[in-house]
Design a protein around this motif. Structure first.
Motif, PDB file in Angstrom:
ATOM      1  N   ILE A  60      -4.726  -0.346   0.507  1.00 42.33           N
ATOM      2  CA  ILE A  60      -5.325  -1.488   0.509  1.00 42.33           C
ATOM      3  C   ILE A  60      -5.794  -2.034  -0.359  1.00 42.33           C
ATOM      4  O   ILE A  60      -5.701  -3.471  -0.821  1.00 42.33           O
ATOM      5  N   GLN A  61      -6.897  -1.180  -0.503  1.00 41.25           N
ATOM      6  CA  GLN A  61      -7.634  -1.533  -1.623  1.00 41.25           C
ATOM      7  C   GLN A  61      -6.572  -2.118  -2.922  1.00 41.25           C
ATOM      8  O   GLN A  61      -7.030  -2.936  -3.493  1.00 41.25           O
ATOM      9  N   GLU A  62      -5.303  -1.741  -3.264  1.00 46.99           N
ATOM     10  CA  GLU A  62      -4.756  -1.728  -4.897  1.00 46.99           C
ATOM     11  C   GLU A  62      -4.247  -3.276  -3.927  1.00 46.99           C
ATOM     12  O   GLU A  62      -4.834  -4.268  -5.086  1.00 46.99           O
ATOM     13  N   GLN A  63      -3.457  -4.175  -3.110  1.00 50.66           N
ATOM     14  CA  GLN A  63      -3.281  -5.117  -2.852  1.00 50.66           C
ATOM     15  C   GLN A  63      -4.400  -5.615  -2.666  1.00 50.66           C
ATOM     16  O   GLN A  63      -4.361  -7.000  -2.830  1.00 50.66           O
ATOM     17  N   SER A  64      -5.628  -6.101  -2.110  1.00 49.54           N
ATOM     18  CA  SER A  64      -6.413  -6.823  -1.838  1.00 49.54           C
ATOM     19  C   SER A  64      -7.269  -7.089  -2.611  1.00 49.54           C
ATOM     20  O   SER A  64      -7.589  -8.186  -3.000  1.00 49.54           O
ATOM     21  N   GLY A  74       6.665 -21.422   4.204  1.00 49.81           N
ATOM     22  CA  GLY A  74       7.254 -22.003   3.215  1.00 49.81           C
ATOM     23  C   GLY A  74       7.226 -21.124   2.532  1.00 49.81           C
ATOM     24  O   GLY A  74       7.487 -21.855   0.560  1.00 49.81           O
ATOM     25  N   TRP A  75       5.973 -20.144   1.545  1.00 50.51           N
ATOM     26  CA  TRP A  75       5.750 -19.313   0.831  1.00 50.51           C
ATOM     27  C   TRP A  75       6.136 -18.037   1.833  1.00 50.51           C
ATOM     28  O   TRP A  75       6.181 -17.669   2.300  1.00 50.51           O
ATOM     29  N   THR A  76       6.588 -17.294   0.170  1.00 48.80           N
ATOM     30  CA  THR A  76       7.182 -15.814   0.408  1.00 48.80           C
ATOM     31  C   THR A  76       5.630 -14.833  -0.342  1.00 48.80           C
ATOM     32  O   THR A  76       5.072 -15.819  -1.738  1.00 48.80           O
ATOM     33  N   HIS A  77       6.051 -13.230  -0.411  1.00 51.06           N
ATOM     34  CA  HIS A  77       5.028 -12.940  -1.305  1.00 51.06           C
ATOM     35  C   HIS A  77       5.821 -11.191  -0.881  1.00 51.06           C
ATOM     36  O   HIS A  77       6.596 -11.131  -0.346  1.00 51.06           O
ATOM     37  N   GLU A  78       5.626 -10.561  -2.436  1.00 51.12           N
ATOM     38  CA  GLU A  78       6.073  -9.489  -3.019  1.00 51.12           C
ATOM     39  C   GLU A  78       5.914  -8.337  -1.766  1.00 51.12           C
ATOM     40  O   GLU A  78       7.234  -7.663  -0.678  1.00 51.12           O
ATOM     41  N   PRO A  79       4.560  -8.424  -1.138  1.00 47.10           N
ATOM     42  CA  PRO A  79       4.860  -6.595  -0.100  1.00 47.10           C
ATOM     43  C   PRO A  79       5.522  -7.409   1.426  1.00 47.10           C
ATOM     44  O   PRO A  79       5.675  -6.492   2.153  1.00 47.10           O
ATOM     45  N   ALA A  80       5.984  -8.355   1.575  1.00 50.00           N
ATOM     46  CA  ALA A  80       6.216  -8.949   2.458  1.00 50.00           C
ATOM     47  C   ALA A  80       7.960  -8.628   2.772  1.00 50.00           C
ATOM     48  O   ALA A  80       8.543  -8.471   3.900  1.00 50.00           O
ATOM     49  N   ARG A  81       8.364  -9.106   1.158  1.00 48.79           N
ATOM     50  CA  ARG A  81       9.742  -8.324   1.310  1.00 48.79           C
ATOM     51  C   ARG A  81       9.798  -7.073   1.146  1.00 48.79           C
ATOM     52  O   ARG A  81      11.224  -6.693   1.496  1.00 48.79           O
ATOM     53  N   LYS A  82       8.768  -6.247   0.106  1.00 50.21           N
ATOM     54  CA  LYS A  82       9.270  -4.883   0.730  1.00 50.21           C
ATOM     55  C   LYS A  82       9.581  -4.181   2.336  1.00 50.21           C
ATOM     56  O   LYS A  82       9.796  -3.313   2.202  1.00 50.21           O
ATOM     57  N   LEU A  83       8.230  -4.627   2.843  1.00 50.92           N
ATOM     58  CA  LEU A  83       8.248  -4.598   4.349  1.00 50.92           C
ATOM     59  C   LEU A  83       9.745  -4.478   4.944  1.00 50.92           C
ATOM     60  O   LEU A  83       9.987  -3.670   6.024  1.00 50.92           O
ATOM     61  N   ILE A 303      -2.452  -7.790   2.685  1.00 50.22           N
ATOM     62  CA  ILE A 303      -3.188  -7.078   2.503  1.00 50.22           C
ATOM     63  C   ILE A 303      -2.361  -5.798   3.745  1.00 50.22           C
ATOM     64  O   ILE A 303      -2.767  -4.844   3.707  1.00 50.22           O
ATOM     65  N   ALA A 304      -2.128  -6.689   4.710  1.00 51.91           N
ATOM     66  CA  ALA A 304      -1.573  -5.921   6.240  1.00 51.91           C
ATOM     67  C   ALA A 304      -0.543  -4.945   5.548  1.00 51.91           C
ATOM     68  O   ALA A 304       0.250  -4.100   5.907  1.00 51.91           O
ATOM     69  N   CYS A 305       0.621  -6.162   5.571  1.00 54.53           N
ATOM     70  CA  CYS A 305       1.650  -5.643   4.644  1.00 54.53           C
ATOM     71  C   CYS A 305       1.832  -4.471   3.586  1.00 54.53           C
ATOM     72  O   CYS A 305       2.399  -3.852   3.860  1.00 54.53           O
ATOM     73  N   ALA A 306       0.682  -4.664   3.063  1.00 53.92           N
ATOM     74  CA  ALA A 306       0.710  -3.495   1.759  1.00 53.92           C
ATOM     75  C   ALA A 306       0.368  -2.348   3.341  1.00 53.92           C
ATOM     76  O   ALA A 306       1.354  -1.232   2.327  1.00 53.92           O
ATOM     77  N   ALA A 307      -0.636  -2.564   3.768  1.00 54.29           N
ATOM     78  CA  ALA A 307      -1.249  -1.287   4.844  1.00 54.29           C
ATOM     79  C   ALA A 307       0.446  -1.154   5.653  1.00 54.29           C
ATOM     80  O   ALA A 307       0.659   0.781   5.884  1.00 54.29           O
ATOM     81  N   ALA A 308       1.300  -1.501   6.108  1.00 55.17           N
ATOM     82  CA  ALA A 308       2.983  -1.096   6.759  1.00 55.17           C
ATOM     83  C   ALA A 308       3.571  -0.007   5.484  1.00 55.17           C
ATOM     84  O   ALA A 308       4.154   0.658   5.837  1.00 55.17           O
ATOM     85  N   ASN A 309       3.812  -0.572   4.269  1.00 57.81           N
ATOM     86  CA  ASN A 309       4.225  -0.549   3.019  1.00 57.81           C
ATOM     87  C   ASN A 309       4.268   0.843   3.055  1.00 57.81           C
ATOM     88  O   ASN A 309       5.351   1.897   2.886  1.00 57.81           O
ATOM     89  N   ALA A 310       3.359   1.689   3.067  1.00 60.48           N
ATOM     90  CA  ALA A 310       2.235   2.823   3.286  1.00 60.48           C
ATOM     91  C   ALA A 310       2.723   3.426   3.961  1.00 60.48           C
ATOM     92  O   ALA A 310       2.899   4.713   3.887  1.00 60.48           O
ATOM     93  N   ASN A 311       2.645   3.587   5.466  1.00 58.30           N
ATOM     94  CA  ASN A 311       2.491   3.855   6.349  1.00 58.30           C
ATOM     95  C   ASN A 311       4.482   4.115   6.944  1.00 58.30           C
ATOM     96  O   ASN A 311       4.826   4.797   7.025  1.00 58.30           O
ATOM     97  N   LEU A 312       5.431   2.737   6.004  1.00 59.58           N
ATOM     98  CA  LEU A 312       6.545   3.381   5.645  1.00 59.58           C
ATOM     99  C   LEU A 312       6.872   4.566   4.997  1.00 59.58           C
ATOM    100  O   LEU A 312       7.600   6.038   5.004  1.00 59.58           O
TER     101      LEU A 312
END
Length: 421
Positions: A60-64, A74-83, A303-312
């Motif tokens: 969360i700290q790193e992503q924020s 119509g837009w996307t980002h890496e944390p969502a694609r990774k999740l 930020i939430a997606c990054a937290a979910a990636n850390a959870n996985l």
């Protein structure tokens, strides 16, 4: 002018104290004076690995500091694609598309809209949603509509849509629920759109538990009659029932699955509604009017997606299943201690969830015993929030044997105190 906080599911007119928590770590909450409180319900069923897990906090700290929020239409980002890629390791192969939202209730709203949109775009007039007696799916309008009618939502009845209800499959009377589902699904003139269930455990309805065999039977009936099967895994998902998702225990692959709570380890809100390709394709068109009309400003927040990636990553790299299995074994041993207590009834367990009722003559969510039990546990620095006269334990997976034994000990004190009145 002073502003007062209006707390959820709290009757302020009763004047109950509202303790303030200053910090949290692992399975414990701490007040400003250092008082330690064991979190035995995962702070309303969300914490899985414990409070302030370093890996999730760090993500969360790193992503924020890199990308905090952006439009997802119509837009996307890496944390969502990774999740999305990461979830493919945990979800059935048939659930090929995920839609982000921000809470369990909205995940359910999305699922209902997906189901209705599926039939609408196929040109079939199907609007009826089937639900299970005693179910709870959230507090937004659609989610309330598919939940049990009663004290939770009676003031809002004019807003709720009609549903078809099947009985809860009580042990020894399961066939009644299956027969009712079969009757609804085989009605060719009024074929339902979907059945939505909490798999294996009904949470707010009283931690009611039914078998994986019945879950499989319900899914099979829906499949036979081409009725969509929606699994609300908001509470049951991410290990609560002993497997990552409850549906795994019945070898069920739903058409639509809702998840939230433990998706980020319980640290920050995020929800996902996963759907089959058939659901997606029904909304895929050159016609803009057939797109899926749902969003919120914070859909797929980075930020939430990054937290979910850390959870996985925690699920992949740490012995999470071993921790879950240890809690399951501890609960079983404690159940043996409670089994012969006359004040205890309905003792039951599903994975890391252990529940029972106090025989108070009334029962139900509005039981007068509920506030007394809440106060009893709070005064002994245990966070347990009974559902009326139903006491349940649902701890974070990091809880150790000492804390579990403290929780068990206080529950036994409550059995002695309230059972002897």
């Amino acid at each position: 002018m002073s502003i007062n906080i209006w707390h959820p599911f709290t009757q302020h007119g009763l004047g109950e104290p509202i303790p303030e928590i200053a910090r949290a770590e692992g399975a414990a909450l701490y007040r400003a004076d250092g008082t330690r409180i064991i979190d035995a319900i995962s702070s309303w069923w969300v914490q899985t690995h414990g409070h302030c897990h370093p890996a999730i906090v760090g993500a969360i700290q790193e992503q924020s500091a890199r990308l905090d929020q952006m439009i997802f239409a119509g837009w996307t980002h890496e944390p969502a694609r990774k999740l999305a890629d990461g979830l493919s390791e945990f979800l059935p192969d048939s659930l090929q598309h995920i839609f982000f939202s921000d809470s369990g209730s909205t995940a359910v709203e999305v699922a209902l809209k997906m189901a209705l949109g599926y039939w609408h775009n196929r040109g079939e007039a199907r609007q009826k949603i089937l639900v299970m007696e005693h179910s709870y799916h959230g507090d937004t309008i659609g989610a309330m509509s598919v939940g049990a009618r009663g004290v939770f939502n009676q003031a809002y009845a004019p807003l709720l849509f009609d549903v078809g209800t099947i009985a809860f499959p009580e042990a020894g009377a399961e066939q009644r629920a299956l027969d009712q589902l079969e009757a609804y699904c085989s009605d060719k003139d009024h074929r339902p759109a979907a059945l939505i269930v909490e798999p294996l455990v009904l949470g707010a309805g009283g931690m009611k538990i039914y078998s994986s065999f019945i879950l499989k039977q319900m899914a099979d009936i829906c499949r036979k009659h081409d009725v969509l099967f929606i699994a609300d895994e908001v509470m049951t998902g991410w290990g609560r029932t002993g497997t990552v998702f409850a549906c795994e225990q019945a070898s069920v692959e739903p058409d639509i699955m809702c998840m939230a709570k433990g998706l980020t380890g319980g640290i920050i809100p995020l929800a996902v509604t996963a759907a089959t390709d058939a659901i997606y394709q029904a909304h895929y068109s050159q016609d803009r009017a057939q797109m899926f009309f749902h969003s919120s400003s914070f859909t797929a927040n980075p930020i939430a997606c990054a937290a979910a990636n850390a959870n996985l990553a925690i699920w992949r790299d740490e012995p999470v299943q071993q921790r879950i299995d240890a809690i399951i074994a501890s609960h079983r041993a404690f159940s043996d201690r409670l089994a012969d207590r006359s004040a205890v009834s309905g003792l039951r367990q599903c994975g890391t969830i252990l529940a029972f009722e106090f025989d108070d003559g009334a029962g139900g969510y509005m039981s007068s015993l509920g506030p007394e039990l809440l106060r009893f546990f709070r005064d002994r620095n245990i966070l347990l929030r009974p559902l009326g006269n139903t006491v349940y334990i649902m701890p974070p997976y990091c809880i150790d044997g000492e804390d579990l034994n403290s929780v068990y000990g206080v529950i036994e004190q409550a059995v002695d105190h309230f059972g002897n009145r």
